[in-house]
Scaffold this active site. Structure first.
Site, PDB file in Angstrom:
ATOM      1  N   THR A  10       1.100  -1.464   0.031  1.00 56.65           N
ATOM      2  CA  THR A  10      -0.292  -0.089  -0.395  1.00 56.65           C
ATOM      3  C   THR A  10       0.937   0.873   0.085  1.00 56.65           C
ATOM      4  OG1 THR A  10      -1.822  -1.621   1.052  1.00 56.65           O
ATOM      5  CG2 THR A  10      -2.122   0.929   1.399  1.00 56.65           C
ATOM      6  N   VAL A  11       1.558   1.629   1.026  1.00 57.84           N
ATOM      7  CA  VAL A  11       2.462   2.645   1.259  1.00 57.84           C
ATOM      8  C   VAL A  11       3.860   2.820   0.562  1.00 57.84           C
ATOM      9  CG1 VAL A  11       4.261   3.984   2.518  1.00 57.84           C
ATOM     10  CG2 VAL A  11       1.970   2.784   3.718  1.00 57.84           C
ATOM     11  N   LYS A  99       6.215   2.467  12.346  1.00 62.69           N
ATOM     12  CA  LYS A  99       6.640   1.606  13.775  1.00 62.69           C
ATOM     13  C   LYS A  99       7.152   1.175  14.850  1.00 62.69           C
ATOM     14  CE  LYS A  99       3.031   1.317  11.591  1.00 62.69           C
ATOM     15  NZ  LYS A  99       1.072   1.972  11.381  1.00 62.69           N
ATOM     16  N   GLU A 123       8.936  10.103   9.521  1.00 65.75           N
ATOM     17  CA  GLU A 123       7.656  11.132  10.029  1.00 65.75           C
ATOM     18  C   GLU A 123       6.689  10.220   9.265  1.00 65.75           C
ATOM     19  OE1 GLU A 123       7.304  14.488  10.277  1.00 65.75           O
ATOM     20  OE2 GLU A 123       5.370  14.081  10.489  1.00 65.75           O
ATOM     21  N   GLY A 128       0.339   8.654   9.470  1.00 65.28           N
ATOM     22  CA  GLY A 128      -0.029   8.448   8.485  1.00 65.28           C
ATOM     23  C   GLY A 128       0.777   9.971   7.318  1.00 65.28           C
ATOM     24  N   ILE A 130      -0.019  13.761   8.507  1.00 66.54           N
ATOM     25  CA  ILE A 130       0.057  14.668   9.601  1.00 66.54           C
ATOM     26  C   ILE A 130       2.091  14.861   9.549  1.00 66.54           C
ATOM     27  CG2 ILE A 130      -0.633  15.879  11.400  1.00 66.54           C
ATOM     28  CD1 ILE A 130      -2.671  13.366  11.859  1.00 66.54           C
ATOM     29  N   GLY A 181      -6.573  -0.062   2.168  1.00 70.45           N
ATOM     30  CA  GLY A 181      -5.220  -0.219   3.152  1.00 70.45           C
ATOM     31  C   GLY A 181      -4.882   0.661   4.341  1.00 70.45           C
ATOM     32  N   LYS A 199       2.900   4.431  18.490  1.00 66.64           N
ATOM     33  CA  LYS A 199       2.820   5.676  18.582  1.00 66.64           C
ATOM     34  C   LYS A 199       3.497   6.794  19.259  1.00 66.64           C
ATOM     35  CE  LYS A 199       0.460   4.466  13.771  1.00 66.64           C
ATOM     36  NZ  LYS A 199      -0.744   4.621  12.862  1.00 66.64           N
TER      37      LYS A 199
END
Ligand code: NDP
Ligand code: HSE
Length: 403
Positions: A10-11, A99, A123, A128, A130, A181, A199
């Site tokens: 996905t990423v 993470k 980051e 996500g 932000i 996703g 997180k």
């Protein structure tokens, strides 16, 4: 600047899409053309142009002196940790959305990056798309951070929103979050709160400059939240959100992840669907909030690519981060002060035990066959002792209330 991308899920596929879509402006901002030379994945992607640069052996990337940045979106601690160490030690910057890796090894990897004059950037690992890591590291450094509280998991916020607004079933909404996703490979990481726990540990470590061990953060997920809880929340003027918190209280720091009832007027109450928001209180700046899409392909890829650009811009310079390996002792959870909303079975013996134990309880209009109330403020350990007396077999649900 040649980049190797690890993981084309996905990423990872989003990273390729973002670089292709905004190639010119990304190159300008990086001050050099950014080119993905390799994509490492377990699979082949027949018919996809990416297949021409797919590799399956990390050695090929590690040993290629042309690769200056490694961007990882595979997930899991191993082999990501080994790949990160090898990359940094061989003078390549490492960018990740992972993470699990950052919460466990962030302090060490930052140290290795510093020694090798490269960068370890993450980051995308929190919130996500932000921007929150960079603000904590750069914009809020004049402050002592007193509190960070946030909705840090997109999947669970999506589930809670759909359960509340559309009366939908937990499992059904989880499936939709997976299809979009948003969810982790093992969605227990989302719904049991482990992802939000990692997180908040990352954010707290950066804010406090010392290591917050995520394994010591008391964590509850949303699997016990029912449609009935939502009905009560609505009637009482609250919404239920999975909140991750790290707060200085007296001289200690406490951290926790749990579902909370928050007033509808609370700024985090309006954060719905996959959106995340992070509230930060600093002793000089006061309150600040960060808001945006907390999961999903392109928002997350946007943060990964921004880190690639930053790594390119800072070639030969280490961006200092304040996260040492020294561990912070967290406040004992039992000493933390709380109020709870509790639903028990409506039988005379149970109700009498409740009234004996919670002298200042606030009775809530209950559904048939139930007795519901809000406790006075007490410590977690006192609450637990009283609930033992009432007997957990009689308890239908218990949710912490903010304030
Ligand atoms: P996916 O499962 O969609 O993608 C991971 C990809 O990496 C898959 O193609 C997988 O292959 C591949 N992969 C896994 N292990 C290896 C390995 N050892 N060597 C080579 N390739 C490997 O995950 P996501 O893209 O959703 O997430 C990636 C990371 O980003 C995770 O750490 C996640 O927590 C984080 N993240 C995800 C967000 C999201 O919204 N999805 C948001 C923010 C962070 P295969 O499928 O064959 O296993
Ligand atoms: N599964 C995570 C979430 C992905 O839903 O928030 C973003 O970290």
């Amino acid at each position: 600047m040649k980049v190797a991308l690890l993981g084309y899920g996905t990423v990872g596929s989003g990273v390729v899409e973002v670089i292709n879509a905004n190639q010119d402006s990304i190159n300008k901002k990086a001050g050099t053309p950014i080119e993905i030379k390799y994509v490492l994945d377990l699979r082949e992607f027949p018919g996809n142009p990416i297949n021409e640069i797919i590799v399956h052996d990390f050695k090929q990337i590690a040993e290629d002196p042309e690769i200056e940045i490694v961007a990882e979106a595979m997930g899991g601690v191993e082999p990501a940790y080994a790949f990160a160490k090898t990359s940094l030690e061989s003078g390549k910057s490492y960018v990740t959305s992972n993470k699990e890796l950052v919460a466990l090894h962030g302090a060490e990897l930052l140290e290795i990056a510093r020694k090798n004059n490269v960068n370890f950037l993450f980051e995308a690992s929190v919130g996500g798309g932000i921007p929150i890591i960079r603000p904590l590291n750069q914009c809020l450094t004049a402050d002592e951070i007193c509190e960070i509280t946030g909705i840090l998991n997109g999947t669970t916020n999506f589930i809670l929103t759909k359960m509340k607004d559309e009366g939908r079933d937990f499992e059904d909404v989880l499936k939709e979050a997976q299809a979009l996703g948003y969810a982790e490979k093992n969605p227990a990481a989302d719904v049991e709160g482990y992802d939000a726990c990692r997180k908040i540990a990352i954010l707290a470590s950066l804010a406090l400059g010392e290591h917050v061990n995520f394994e010591e953060v008391p964590t509850e997920g949303i699997t016990k939240i029912t449609a009935e809880d939502m009905v009560y929340a609505e009637k009482m003027g609250y919404v239920i959100k999975l909140l991750a918190t790290c707060k200085k209280q007296d001289d200690a720091v406490f951290a926790r992840v749990s579902p909370m009832l928050i007033s509808k007027s609370h700024p985090l109450a309006m954060v719905n669907d996959v959106f995340n928001a992070i509230f930060v209180n600093g002793n000089v700046i006061g309150d600040v909030m960060f808001y945006g899409r907390g999961a999903g392909k392109l928002p997350t890829a946007s943060a990964v690519v921004a880190d690639i650009v930053d790594a390119a811009k800072h070639k030969g310079t280490n961006i200092i981060s304040f996260w040492s390996r020294k561990k912070i002792e967290l406040k004992d959870q039992g000493d933390v002060k709380v109020r709870y909303f509790v639903r028990v079975k409506d039988n005379a013996e149970v109700v009498s035990k409740v009234q004996e134990n919670f002298k200042q309880l606030e009775v809530v209009e209950a559904l048939e066959g139930e007795f519901a109330f809000i406790t006075e403020v007490c410590s977690e350990s006192t609450f637990a002792e009283k609930m033992e007396i009432i007997d957990y077999a009689n308890v239908l649900s218990k949710i912490r209330i903010d304030k």
